[in-house]
Design a protein around this motif. Structure first.
Motif, PDB file in Angstrom:
ATOM      1  N   ALA A  34     -11.997 -33.195  17.294  1.00 51.11           N
ATOM      2  CA  ALA A  34     -12.172 -32.852  18.709  1.00 51.11           C
ATOM      3  C   ALA A  34     -11.043 -33.450  19.541  1.00 51.11           C
ATOM      4  CB  ALA A  34     -13.519 -33.366  19.207  1.00 51.11           C
ATOM      5  N   LYS A  35     -10.784 -32.841  20.692  1.00 51.83           N
ATOM      6  CA  LYS A  35      -9.781 -33.393  21.599  1.00 51.83           C
ATOM      7  C   LYS A  35     -10.166 -34.817  21.981  1.00 51.83           C
ATOM      8  CE  LYS A  35      -8.266 -29.046  23.719  1.00 51.83           C
ATOM      9  NZ  LYS A  35      -8.129 -28.288  24.997  1.00 51.83           N
ATOM     10  N   LYS A  36      -9.160 -35.645  22.195  1.00 47.95           N
ATOM     11  CA  LYS A  36      -9.388 -37.071  22.416  1.00 47.95           C
ATOM     12  C   LYS A  36     -10.375 -37.340  23.548  1.00 47.95           C
ATOM     13  CE  LYS A  36      -6.922 -41.428  23.183  1.00 47.95           C
ATOM     14  NZ  LYS A  36      -5.595 -42.078  23.410  1.00 47.95           N
ATOM     15  N   GLN A  37     -10.262 -36.600  24.674  1.00 45.81           N
ATOM     16  CA  GLN A  37     -11.129 -36.892  25.823  1.00 45.81           C
ATOM     17  C   GLN A  37     -12.584 -36.489  25.573  1.00 45.81           C
ATOM     18  OE1 GLN A  37      -8.760 -34.529  25.737  1.00 45.81           O
ATOM     19  NE2 GLN A  37      -9.034 -32.946  27.315  1.00 45.81           N
ATOM     20  N   PHE A  38     -12.809 -35.638  24.544  1.00 45.63           N
ATOM     21  CA  PHE A  38     -14.168 -35.193  24.234  1.00 45.63           C
ATOM     22  C   PHE A  38     -14.708 -35.800  22.944  1.00 45.63           C
ATOM     23  CE2 PHE A  38     -12.426 -31.179  26.377  1.00 45.63           C
ATOM     24  CZ  PHE A  38     -12.804 -31.614  27.640  1.00 45.63           C
ATOM     25  N   ARG A  39     -13.879 -36.547  22.219  1.00 45.78           N
ATOM     26  CA  ARG A  39     -14.303 -37.088  20.930  1.00 45.78           C
ATOM     27  C   ARG A  39     -15.405 -38.126  21.126  1.00 45.78           C
ATOM     28  NH1 ARG A  39      -9.353 -39.027  18.120  1.00 45.78           N
ATOM     29  NH2 ARG A  39      -8.868 -36.791  18.335  1.00 45.78           N
ATOM     30  N   GLY A  40     -16.453 -37.981  20.344  1.00 46.05           N
ATOM     31  CA  GLY A  40     -17.589 -38.888  20.450  1.00 46.05           C
ATOM     32  C   GLY A  40     -18.688 -38.388  21.361  1.00 46.05           C
ATOM     33  N   PHE A  41     -18.490 -37.202  21.959  1.00 45.91           N
ATOM     34  CA  PHE A  41     -19.501 -36.618  22.832  1.00 45.91           C
ATOM     35  C   PHE A  41     -20.015 -35.285  22.262  1.00 45.91           C
ATOM     36  CE2 PHE A  41     -16.883 -39.239  25.734  1.00 45.91           C
ATOM     37  CZ  PHE A  41     -17.871 -40.146  26.096  1.00 45.91           C
ATOM     38  N   ASP A  42     -20.076 -35.221  20.959  1.00 43.87           N
ATOM     39  CA  ASP A  42     -20.461 -33.995  20.255  1.00 43.87           C
ATOM     40  C   ASP A  42     -21.879 -33.557  20.595  1.00 43.87           C
ATOM     41  OD1 ASP A  42     -18.272 -33.911  17.648  1.00 43.87           O
ATOM     42  OD2 ASP A  42     -18.601 -35.826  18.662  1.00 43.87           O
ATOM     43  N   VAL A  43     -22.123 -32.257  20.387  1.00 43.13           N
ATOM     44  CA  VAL A  43     -23.442 -31.655  20.533  1.00 43.13           C
ATOM     45  C   VAL A  43     -23.826 -31.038  19.180  1.00 43.13           C
ATOM     46  CG1 VAL A  43     -24.762 -29.790  21.617  1.00 43.13           C
ATOM     47  CG2 VAL A  43     -23.228 -31.206  23.003  1.00 43.13           C
ATOM     48  N   ARG A  44     -25.049 -31.284  18.774  1.00 44.00           N
ATOM     49  CA  ARG A  44     -25.540 -30.747  17.496  1.00 44.00           C
ATOM     50  C   ARG A  44     -26.687 -29.790  17.732  1.00 44.00           C
ATOM     51  NH1 ARG A  44     -29.132 -34.286  13.257  1.00 44.00           N
ATOM     52  NH2 ARG A  44     -29.879 -32.532  11.970  1.00 44.00           N
ATOM     53  N   GLN A  45     -26.536 -28.555  17.279  1.00 43.34           N
ATOM     54  CA  GLN A  45     -27.641 -27.595  17.329  1.00 43.34           C
ATOM     55  C   GLN A  45     -28.609 -27.897  16.203  1.00 43.34           C
ATOM     56  OE1 GLN A  45     -26.506 -23.497  16.744  1.00 43.34           O
ATOM     57  NE2 GLN A  45     -28.625 -22.802  16.628  1.00 43.34           N
ATOM     58  N   MET A  46     -29.909 -27.633  16.446  1.00 40.33           N
ATOM     59  CA  MET A  46     -30.920 -27.923  15.428  1.00 40.33           C
ATOM     60  C   MET A  46     -32.182 -27.117  15.709  1.00 40.33           C
ATOM     61  SD  MET A  46     -31.954 -31.734  16.834  1.00 40.33           S
ATOM     62  CE  MET A  46     -30.209 -32.202  16.831  1.00 40.33           C
ATOM     63  N   PRO A  47     -33.069 -26.965  14.731  1.00 37.23           N
ATOM     64  CA  PRO A  47     -34.351 -26.318  14.999  1.00 37.23           C
ATOM     65  C   PRO A  47     -35.186 -27.132  15.992  1.00 37.23           C
ATOM     66  CG  PRO A  47     -33.926 -26.423  12.633  1.00 37.23           C
ATOM     67  CD  PRO A  47     -32.892 -27.287  13.299  1.00 37.23           C
ATOM     68  N   LEU A  48     -36.081 -26.453  16.705  1.00 39.09           N
ATOM     69  CA  LEU A  48     -36.932 -27.127  17.676  1.00 39.09           C
ATOM     70  C   LEU A  48     -37.719 -28.259  17.028  1.00 39.09           C
ATOM     71  CD1 LEU A  48     -38.187 -27.260  20.541  1.00 39.09           C
ATOM     72  CD2 LEU A  48     -39.869 -25.568  19.759  1.00 39.09           C
ATOM     73  N   GLY A  49     -38.220 -28.031  15.829  1.00 36.14           N
ATOM     74  CA  GLY A  49     -38.995 -29.063  15.140  1.00 36.14           C
ATOM     75  C   GLY A  49     -38.181 -30.314  14.854  1.00 36.14           C
ATOM     76  N   THR A  50     -36.900 -30.151  14.573  1.00 38.09           N
ATOM     77  CA  THR A  50     -36.039 -31.305  14.325  1.00 38.09           C
ATOM     78  C   THR A  50     -35.822 -32.098  15.608  1.00 38.09           C
ATOM     79  OG1 THR A  50     -34.918 -30.097  12.553  1.00 38.09           O
ATOM     80  CG2 THR A  50     -33.793 -32.038  13.424  1.00 38.09           C
ATOM     81  N   LEU A  51     -35.601 -31.394  16.718  1.00 42.61           N
ATOM     82  CA  LEU A  51     -35.498 -32.072  18.009  1.00 42.61           C
ATOM     83  C   LEU A  51     -36.759 -32.876  18.284  1.00 42.61           C
ATOM     84  CD1 LEU A  51     -34.485 -32.671  20.907  1.00 42.61           C
ATOM     85  CD2 LEU A  51     -35.429 -30.446  21.576  1.00 42.61           C
ATOM     86  N   GLU A  52     -37.923 -32.272  18.091  1.00 36.42           N
ATOM     87  CA  GLU A  52     -39.176 -32.968  18.372  1.00 36.42           C
ATOM     88  C   GLU A  52     -39.362 -34.181  17.464  1.00 36.42           C
ATOM     89  OE1 GLU A  52     -41.818 -29.322  20.273  1.00 36.42           O
ATOM     90  OE2 GLU A  52     -42.004 -29.759  18.131  1.00 36.42           O
ATOM     91  N   LYS A  53     -38.852 -34.121  16.244  1.00 39.79           N
ATOM     92  CA  LYS A  53     -38.907 -35.285  15.346  1.00 39.79           C
ATOM     93  C   LYS A  53     -38.090 -36.445  15.927  1.00 39.79           C
ATOM     94  CE  LYS A  53     -37.120 -36.954  10.930  1.00 39.79           C
ATOM     95  NZ  LYS A  53     -36.252 -37.943  11.617  1.00 39.79           N
ATOM     96  N   TYR A  54     -36.862 -36.146  16.397  1.00 43.58           N
ATOM     97  CA  TYR A  54     -36.036 -37.201  16.987  1.00 43.58           C
ATOM     98  C   TYR A  54     -36.679 -37.769  18.248  1.00 43.58           C
ATOM     99  CZ  TYR A  54     -32.192 -36.140  13.777  1.00 43.58           C
ATOM    100  OH  TYR A  54     -31.416 -35.972  12.666  1.00 43.58           O
TER     101      TYR A  54
END
Length: 299
Positions: free
Chosen positions: A259-279
């Motif tokens: 990722a570009k330096k200014q955005f590195r470390g601010f990633d977004v991860r897509q996931m199933p709804l059930g996985t989000l609810e687990k977190y």
């Protein structure tokens, strides 16, 4: 007494009449923004029905101790026109329970102390290292009034610019184009935050709590079945978690080193709804359900 204090006292004393709606403390007036009129379960806070020009625009679950929302919930509509000018507002009923429920623009000059004590104010963000991150973005609304209503600090959390102007903005754009193109009915969106597990981060000496992650999910049970292959997993639900701290571990959201330096470390991860609810369950220590029956379309 300041002009703001006088105005608040006026609406406060007038607010004890039957005709004044209680927009803080109950989601009942704005249940239509939730799928099946069912607010997310498992999170505790103060419900706010966000009213602007005497119409309910969206809902938020607000944390008084953190002076920021746990989540905002809204109905998506394809945007039209230019992004409104950022005229920031506050919620008078957090300061005075009997006040009128319409959000109020911050005035110039000193603020009423009850407002300062009850919620975030503009000074909390000025000269900080965080931007004002919308949970309910103006991009996801059509009318000028609906878009302007998102500029209230009860819809905002401290968000690093590397997230707000980078991967998280890209997520909001992706959700916008996907729903506009393929959602055939109502799309219900809930966007919230995940706090630090320990060692909470704050703005301005414990004024406003900073989240470690942001999350978002939508529910669109009525959609175009002719989906491109890359969007097969985007309906009827879609969920994602985004980093708000470069130094967070990578168990929830890995970091892309390309990722570009200014955005590195601010990633977004897509996931199933059930996985989000687990977190969410793991971090909040309680079962969290974002949508009724996981947006199954059943009654």
């Amino acid at each position: 007494m300041s002009d703001l204090s006088a105005a608040l006292v006026l609406v406060f004393t007038a607010g004890w009449c039957i005709t004044c709606a209680a927009d803080v403390g109950d989601f009942a007036p704005c249940l239509q923004v939730f799928y099946k009129s069912w607010p997310p379960k498992g999170l505790a806070g103060t419900p706010i029905c966000q009213r602007y020009y005497n119409q309910y625009r969206f809902a938020a679950l607000y944390s008084r101790p953190r002076r920021s929302p746990w989540f905002s919930a809204y109905l998506y509509s394809a945007p039209a026109g230019k992004r409104p000018t950022a005229c920031w507002k506050f919620e008078p009923q957090l300061a005075y329970p009997g006040a009128d429920g319409n959000m109020i623009r911050f005035p110039p000059g000193p603020l009423d102390q009850n407002v300062v004590d009850s919620q975030a104010v503009e000074l909390d963000y000025i000269n900080s290292t965080y931007s004002r991150g919308h949970l309910n973005p103006s991009l996801h609304h059509q009318s000028h009034e609906d878009r302007s209503a998102t500029f209230t600090l009860t819809n905002v959390v401290p968000q690093k610019a590397g997230s707000n102007d980078g991967p998280w903005e890209a997520l909001e754009q992706t959700v916008n184009t996907t729903l506009a193109a393929y959602c055939l009915g109502e799309a219900h969106v809930v966007t919230g935050v995940i706090p630090y597990q320990s060692d909470e981060h704050w703005l301005k000496n414990h004024r406003v709590a900073v989240p470690e992650y942001l999350w978002s999910a939508y529910c669109c049970p009525n959609y175009n079945n002719s989906l491109p292959e890359e969007l097969r997993d985007a309906f009827p639900t879609y969920a994602a978690i985004g980093r708000n701290d470069r130094n967070s571990t990578e168990e929830i959201v890995p970091v892309s080193q390309t990722a570009k330096k200014q955005f590195r470390g601010f990633d977004v991860r897509q996931m199933p709804l059930g996985t989000l609810e687990k977190y969410l369950r793991d971090r909040f220590g309680a079962a969290v359900s974002v949508f009724y029956e996981q947006c199954s379309g059943s009654d």
